[in-house]
Design a protein around this motif. Structure first.
Motif, mmCIF file in Angstrom:
data_model
loop_
_atom_site.group_PDB
_atom_site.id
_atom_site.type_symbol
_atom_site.label_atom_id
_atom_site.label_comp_id
_atom_site.label_asym_id
_atom_site.label_seq_id
_atom_site.Cartn_x
_atom_site.Cartn_y
_atom_site.Cartn_z
ATOM 1 N N LEU A 154 20.556 84.259 75.476
ATOM 2 C CA LEU A 154 21.801 84.878 75.011
ATOM 3 C C LEU A 154 21.549 85.798 73.622
ATOM 4 N N PHE A 179 27.235 78.048 77.532
ATOM 5 C CA PHE A 179 28.019 79.244 77.778
ATOM 6 C C PHE A 179 29.293 79.206 77.118
ATOM 7 N N ALA A 184 30.201 83.320 76.224
ATOM 8 C CA ALA A 184 29.513 83.944 77.416
ATOM 9 C C ALA A 184 30.532 83.727 78.486
ATOM 10 N N ARG A 208 28.005 86.642 81.305
ATOM 11 C CA ARG A 208 27.800 87.655 80.645
ATOM 12 C C ARG A 208 28.068 87.670 79.169
ATOM 13 N N ARG A 209 27.093 88.174 78.123
ATOM 14 C CA ARG A 209 27.356 87.663 76.788
ATOM 15 C C ARG A 209 28.351 88.606 76.313
ATOM 16 N N SER A 210 29.362 87.815 75.514
ATOM 17 C CA SER A 210 30.685 88.464 74.844
ATOM 18 C C SER A 210 31.627 89.112 75.763
#
Length: 246
Positions: A154, A179, A184, A208-210
């Motif tokens: 991440l 996560f 995430a 998916r990050r952010s």
């Protein structure tokens, strides 16, 4: 000197040198690579790449992506360098030797479009560990725990970039916990069923990050037919380099 074999993957499209004894690539790395879709020019990090099987299969499937591999063990890193030459991928495959707990300066934080990883499946301290030191660290957590692998991924992936991990189904709660903690989202869980009607032992998980978004459980794939042969979809991924629909 470590004795090596030369093995073909995805229908001979990729050749992989790997130790004859001890650590050897399994289907997890190939299936991990088969789940990834990427646009031309994307930069993908293979975290803990070993001899490079996942990254090699990914480049074999997607000829216009670039891959960077990070590997701790010098023996496996040196073999990966040989595999880069063997497959004529010097221009598309960067290799870095280093520790994910102390990320090398060559790996800029937030610089990769996607990160893939196939961390050791067994928790640190589990009995029945292999006496082979290379296989031991490949299969059993060392100083870096599963949480550390996900945190490193991440850190290295871009904002809204994808992290994809293959792991044991019974450790899914650990993966999801990290996560959630690190915001995430849009998590997708892809079960790999050994046979029809059996509980999944492996899962591929993507986040998916952010990115906020609901968790979804995909249909997944059954690995084997009743006679023990690979199912058509899995066989296509393993032997033909076809995508594994996520």
């Amino acid at each position: 000197m470590t004795a090596l074999s030369e093995d073909e993957f995805i229908g001979g499209g990729i050749k992989v040198l790997q130790p004859v004894k001890g650590y050897r690539a399994g289907i997890d790395a190939v299936l991990l690579a088969a789940t990834v879709e990427a646009r031309a020019g994307e930069e993908i990090l293979d975290l803990g790449c070993g001899v490079g099987t996942a990254g090699l299969c990914l480049m074999g499937r997607l000829p216009k992506v670039r891959v960077t591999g990070l590997e701790l063990q010098s023996v496996l890193y040196d073999i990966a360098l040989k595999n880069r030459v063997l497959n004529k991928l010097e221009g598309r495959w960067s290799l870095v030797q280093g520790d994910l707990l102390h990320l090398p300066a060559e790996l800029s934080l937030g610089s990769f479009d996607q990160v893939i990883c196939n961390p050791p499946f067994m928790p640190k301290g589990r009995s029945n560990a292999s006496p082979d030191p290379i296989k031991l660290l490949a299969n059993h957590e060392g100083e870096a725990l599963l949480r550390d692998w996900i945190l490193a991924a991440l850190k290295l992936v871009k904002h809204k970039g994808a992290v994809t991990i293959v792991h044991r189904a019974d450790r899914l709660d650990e993966i999801l916990e990290v996560f959630r903690e690190k915001k995430a989202g849009a998590v997708q869980i892809f079960p790999l069923w050994p046979y029809a009607g059996q509980a999944a032992k492996r899962v591929v998980v993507r986040a998916r990050r952010s990115v906020s978004g609901p968790l979804s459980i995909c249909a997944g794939q059954t690995l084997h037919n009743d006679d023990g042969s690979y199912s058509d979809v899995i066989d296509g991924a393993l032997r033909k380099g076809l995508a594994l629909p996520f």
